[in-house]
Design an enzyme around this catalytic site. Structure first.
Site, PDB file in Angstrom:
ATOM      1  N   ASP A   1      -6.621  -1.450   7.699  1.00  0.00           N
ATOM      2  CA  ASP A   1      -6.791   0.003   7.696  1.00  0.00           C
ATOM      3  C   ASP A   1      -7.077   0.554   9.095  1.00  0.00           C
ATOM      4  O   ASP A   1      -8.218   0.618   9.548  1.00  0.00           O
ATOM      5  CB  ASP A   1      -7.901   0.424   6.744  1.00  0.00           C
TER       6      ASP A   1
ATOM      7  N   GLU B   1       0.500  -8.794   4.525  1.00  0.00           N
ATOM      8  CA  GLU B   1       0.119 -10.108   4.009  1.00  0.00           C
ATOM      9  C   GLU B   1      -1.133  -9.967   3.151  1.00  0.00           C
ATOM     10  O   GLU B   1      -1.926  -9.025   3.325  1.00  0.00           O
ATOM     11  CB  GLU B   1      -0.132 -11.075   5.164  1.00  0.00           C
TER      12      GLU B   1
ATOM     13  N   LYS C   1       0.854  -1.190   0.000  1.00  0.00           N
ATOM     14  CA  LYS C   1       0.000   0.000   0.000  1.00  0.00           C
ATOM     15  C   LYS C   1       0.887   1.235   0.000  1.00  0.00           C
ATOM     16  O   LYS C   1       1.720   1.410   0.898  1.00  0.00           O
ATOM     17  CB  LYS C   1      -0.928   0.004   1.217  1.00  0.00           C
TER      18      LYS C   1
ATOM     19  N   GLY D   1      -6.982 -11.414   1.128  1.00  0.00           N
ATOM     20  CA  GLY D   1      -8.105 -11.845   0.300  1.00  0.00           C
ATOM     21  C   GLY D   1      -8.927 -10.674  -0.223  1.00  0.00           C
ATOM     22  O   GLY D   1      -8.438  -9.549  -0.336  1.00  0.00           O
TER      23      GLY D   1
ATOM     24  N   GLY E   1     -15.380  -2.468   3.448  1.00  0.00           N
ATOM     25  CA  GLY E   1     -14.168  -2.410   2.642  1.00  0.00           C
ATOM     26  C   GLY E   1     -12.911  -2.685   3.441  1.00  0.00           C
ATOM     27  O   GLY E   1     -11.835  -2.907   2.859  1.00  0.00           O
TER      28      GLY E   1
ATOM     29  N   ASP F   1     -13.552   2.429  12.131  1.00  0.00           N
ATOM     30  CA  ASP F   1     -13.828   2.570  10.694  1.00  0.00           C
ATOM     31  C   ASP F   1     -13.965   1.191  10.055  1.00  0.00           C
ATOM     32  O   ASP F   1     -13.443   0.940   8.971  1.00  0.00           O
ATOM     33  CB  ASP F   1     -12.705   3.358  10.018  1.00  0.00           C
TER      34      ASP F   1
END
Length: 622
Positions: free
Chosen positions: A509, A430, A332, A433, A475, A471
Site C-alpha cells: 500500500d 504476489e 486489489k 501473507g 495493516g 502510512d
C-alpha cells in the site's frame, strides 16, 4: 573743635546727598565704546578727596560710602573676556593631560608603513560583484535573479510550436502554399516535437515558500514519458506526408514562409491556455499506456488469467478497494473516476492511481537479481500486473464478496451498486501473507526479525529513491513463514545478510508514499485531507500522522526521511503494547532502549546500524 567738625560734617553730607540727587536726575548717556573703558573722575570727588586729605592731618577722615558692584566686566589681554558673578564658585581650569607619545622602537627594527592591501582587495571584489536585484517577473514570485539574467524557464505557448515548424520549413525549403494557420497545424512538415523544452520542468516553477503541487501540474512531467508511446503510431504516416510536401519549389517556400512569420508574430497570448489544455495528456489515457492497454478490459478477463472464476476468494478490504485471491496472487480492485461515493468517500481519480502505478513499478526495480545492483531488496511487495477495467462486478466476484460478508461482516458498501460504466484499476500482486494485526508472533526473535527487515527495506529505498512510506501501520505489513534463514539486502553497494528466523516481511500500500524516480517526484498532498490528522488522542497511528505533519511542516513534496523513523517508533510501540509473544523483561527493556535511540535518528539509513540489529545483520562488503 568738635563742634566745628560736626557742623562741617553736616554740611558735607548735605552736599554729598545733593550731588547724588543731581546725578540721578541727569539722563544716562548710552553710546558705542570702541576703546578700552577707563573710570571717569568726578571733580567733586577730587575736592572731597583733597579736603579729606587735609582733614586727615586733624585725624578726621570722612569719605563717601563704597559702592559694591556685583557685576563687573574685566578685560584681559587678548580676546578672552571673563564675567564675574555673585555667588559663583570659580576654580582654576585644570590643564588637559598631555598625550603620551609612542614608545620608542627597539634598535634594529623597522616598521613597514601601512599598505591597505586588504582594504584594496575587498573593494575590488565589491566592485566586481553584481548586486542581486529582485526579479520583476510575476511568474517567478519569491525568487531572485542575478543582475539582468534572462529567465531560462518560460511557459511554452503555441507560437513556439509554429516557430519550430517554420525553422524546419526554412531548412528543408519545402514550405508549401498556405494562407491560414489552421493548415499549418493540420499538415506539419515533420513530426512535431513536444512544446515543452528538454530543460522544462514544471516543478521548478514553484516558489520556495511552502506549497503543494496539484496533481494536474505533476502530470506535465509525466507526460514526457508517455508522449513517445502515444506518438509512435503516427510516425510512419507523418513521414509519408512530409515526403509528398518536399516536392514544392524553393521560391514558393520562401514567399509563404515570410507570410507565416507575420502570422506567428500576430498570434494572441489568449491561445496559450487553449494550446496547453489541448496538448496536455489525458490522465486516463496515460494510465492505459502504463498498463500496456489501448482500451479498458473487464474484471472477468483480468481474473480469468490467474484462476477459474469460481475459485476467487475475498481475503480483505479497505476504504478504497477490495482484495481477492486469484490462484497464487492477490488482486486489489480500486474504483476510479466515478460519481458514486465508495464507503462514504469520493472515488480516486485517474491521476492519483497513475502515480501509485508508477511508484509500484519503480519499487519493482529494487528486486534486481544482478550482482552489480547498488541498492536492492525484496521486501516491498512485487507488482505482477496492472489492468484498467470497466463494467460492473462479475457474478463470481459478487459471490466471493457476499461469502466474506457472512463470515466477517463487511464494513464496505455492496459492489453491486457500481454502474456499467464504472472504471477500476486492478493491481495483481504476489501473496505476502497475513497482516501484522492478525499474524501471531511466536517469540522475541521473530519480533526482532520484523523490525530489522522493515528498517533495512526502508534504508535501501531511501538510498535509491528518497522513498518514504508515510502510512506503515500494522495493516500494511504482511508476514509469512518460509524456510529461508537469511535475506539479502544491498545498501549503497554493500551486501548485507539479515537473519529472518524463518519469517519474511512484505510492505504494501503505497497510496500515501513519496518517491523520487529520477524524472518525477510522486507524492500525495496530505494537506488536502485534514481529517487524517484528527484521530483520537493517544492512538499510536493517529499520533504518528500528526508527528509527520510537524516534521514536514505540512509541505509533503519535500524529502523527509525522518517520517520513516516515526513509523519504526510506531512498530516498537505495537510490539510492546498490542502484540503478545514469548519474551522476558530484558527483551522489553531492549525494545524500550531501542525506542529511545530511534528517536534520535533522522533516517532509516542511520537506524539500521543501531546496536539492536548488530547480531542480526552481517556485512559482506562488495
Amino acid at each position: 573743635m568738635n563742634s566745628e567738625a560736626g557742623g562741617s560734617s553736616i554740611d558735607l553730607w548735605s552736599e554729598i546727598v545733593a550731588t547724588e540727587n543731581q546725578q540721578q536726575l541727569q539722563p544716562q548717556q548710552v553710546g558705542d565704546i570702541y576703546r578700552r573703558r577707563r573710570p571717569q573722575k568726578n571733580p567733586q570727588d577730587l575736592d572731597l578727596r583733597q579736603s579729606g586729605s587735609r582733614r586727615n592731618g586733624n585725624r578726621v577722615s570722612l569719605a563717601a560710602p563704597k559702592r559694591v558692584s556685583w557685576n563687573r566686566s574685566l578685560s584681559t589681554r587678548g580676546r578672552t573676556s571673563i564675567a564675574v558673578g555673585a555667588c559663583v564658585d570659580y576654580q582654576p581650569q585644570l590643564k588637559e593631560a598631555k598625550r603620551k607619545g609612542k614608545p620608542a622602537l627597539p634598535k634594529g627594527k623597522f616598521v613597514q608603513p601601512p599598505t591597505f592591501e586588504k582594504e584594496r582587495t575587498y573593494f575590488q571584489e565589491v566592485d566586481a560583484f553584481e548586486l542581486l536585484e529582485e526579479s520583476p517577473s510575476p511568474k517567478n514570485f519569491g525568487t531572485w535573479a542575478m543582475g539582468t539574467q534572462s529567465n531560462n524557464i518560460a511557459i511554452p505557448h503555441l507560437s513556439s510550436r509554429l516557430e519550430k515548424w517554420l525553422i524546419s520549413k526554412k531548412l528543408n525549403h519545402s514550405c508549401g502554399r498556405s494562407t491560414t494557420l489552421s493548415k499549418i497545424l493540420e499538415t506539419p512538415a515533420m513530426p512535431l516535437e513536444s512544446i515543452y523544452g528538454d530543460d522544462f520542468e514544471p516543478l521548478n516553477l514553484r516558489t520556495p515558500e511552502k506549497s503543494s503541487v496539484k496533481t494536474d501540474s505533476q502530470l506535465l512531467s509525466i507526460n514526457s514519458r508517455f508522449n513517445s508511446i502515444l506518438v509512435d503510431k503516427d510516425v510512419l504516416e507523418r513521414e509519408k506526408n512530409s515526403q509528398k510536401r518536399n516536392a514544392v519549389s524553393v521560391s514558393e517556400g520562401h514567399e509563404d514562409c515570410e507570410h507565416l512569420e507575420v502570422a506567428v508574430k500576430k498570434l494572441s497570448l489568449t491561445s496559450t491556455t487553449a494550446s496547453l489544455d489541448h496538448d496536455q495528456l489525458d490522465p486516463f489515457a496515460a494510465l492505459l499506456a502504463v498498463c500496456g492497454q489501448s482500451s479498458p478490459s473487464t474484471l472477468k478477463n483480468a481474473f480469468s488469467k490467474y484462476c477459474e472464476l469460481e475459485n476467487i476468494i475475498k481475503i480483505g478490504e479497505g476504504t478504497f478497494g477490495e482484495a481477492f485471491k486469484a490462484g497464487d496472487y492477490v488482486c486489489k480492485i480500486v474504483p476510479i473516476d466515478g460519481d458514486l461515493r465508495v464507503n462514504g468517500e469520493v472515488q480516486k481519480r485517474s491521476e492519483e492511481l497513475l502515480e501509485e502505478v508508477i511508484l509500484s513499478r519503480t519499487l519493482n526495480c529494487l528486486r534486481g537479481d544482478d550482482g552489480d545492483v547498488y541498492n536492492s531488496c525484496t521486501t516491498f511487495i512485487e507488482t505482477i500486473d496492472l489492468k484498467v477495467c470497466q463494467g460492473s462486478y462479475d457474478a463470481a466476484l459478487i459471490k466471493a464478496w457476499e461469502d466474506w460478508d457472512e463470515r466477517h461482516g463487511s464494513e464496505n458498501d455492496h459492489p453491486k451498486a457500481f454502474p456499467e460504466k464504472q472504471c477500476y484499476v486492478v493491481f495483481v500482486l504476489e501473496h505476502g501473507g497475513k497482516d501484522l494485526e492478525s499474524f501471531v508472533l511466536l517469540n522475541f526473535d521473530e519480533a526482532r526479525s520484523l523490525l530489522v527487515q522493515v528498517t533495512a527495506a526502508l534504508a535501501v529505498a531511501e538510498a535509491a529513491y528518497e522513498f518514504e512510506h508515510r502510512d506503515l501501520h500494522w495493516g500494511n505489513i504482511l508476514l509469512s513463514r518460509k524456510d529461508s534463514e537469511t535475506l539479502q539486502f544491498t545498501l549503497e553497494g554493500k551486501h548485507m545478510f539479515v537473519r529472518t528466523f524463518g519469517l519474511l516481511i512484505s510492505i504494501i500500500d503505497f497510496t500515501l508514499s513519496r518517491i523520487n524516480t529520477g524524472e518525477d517526484i510522486l507524492f500525495l498532498d496530505l494537506s488536502s485531507d485534514p481529517y487524517l490528522f484528527k484521530g483520537p488522542k493517544g492512538d499510536r497511528q493517529s499520533e504518528t500522522y500528526r508527528k509527520m505533519k510537524e516534521v514536514t511542516d505540512d509541505c509533503w513534496e519535500g524529502s523527509f526521511p525522518r517520517t520513516n523513523v516515526l513509523w519504526l517508533l510506531y512498530l516498537v510501540d505495537i510490539l510492546l503494547l498490542k502484540k503478545s509473544f514469548e519474551r522476558t523483561s530484558k527483551d522489553e527493556r531492549d525494545l524500550r532502549s531501542l525506542k529511545k535511540r530511534l528517536d534520535k535518528y533522522h533516517s532509516a539509513k542511520e537506524a539500521i546500524f543501531d546496536p539492536f540489529f548488530s547480531d542480526l545483520t552481517v556485512d559482506h562488503g562488495m
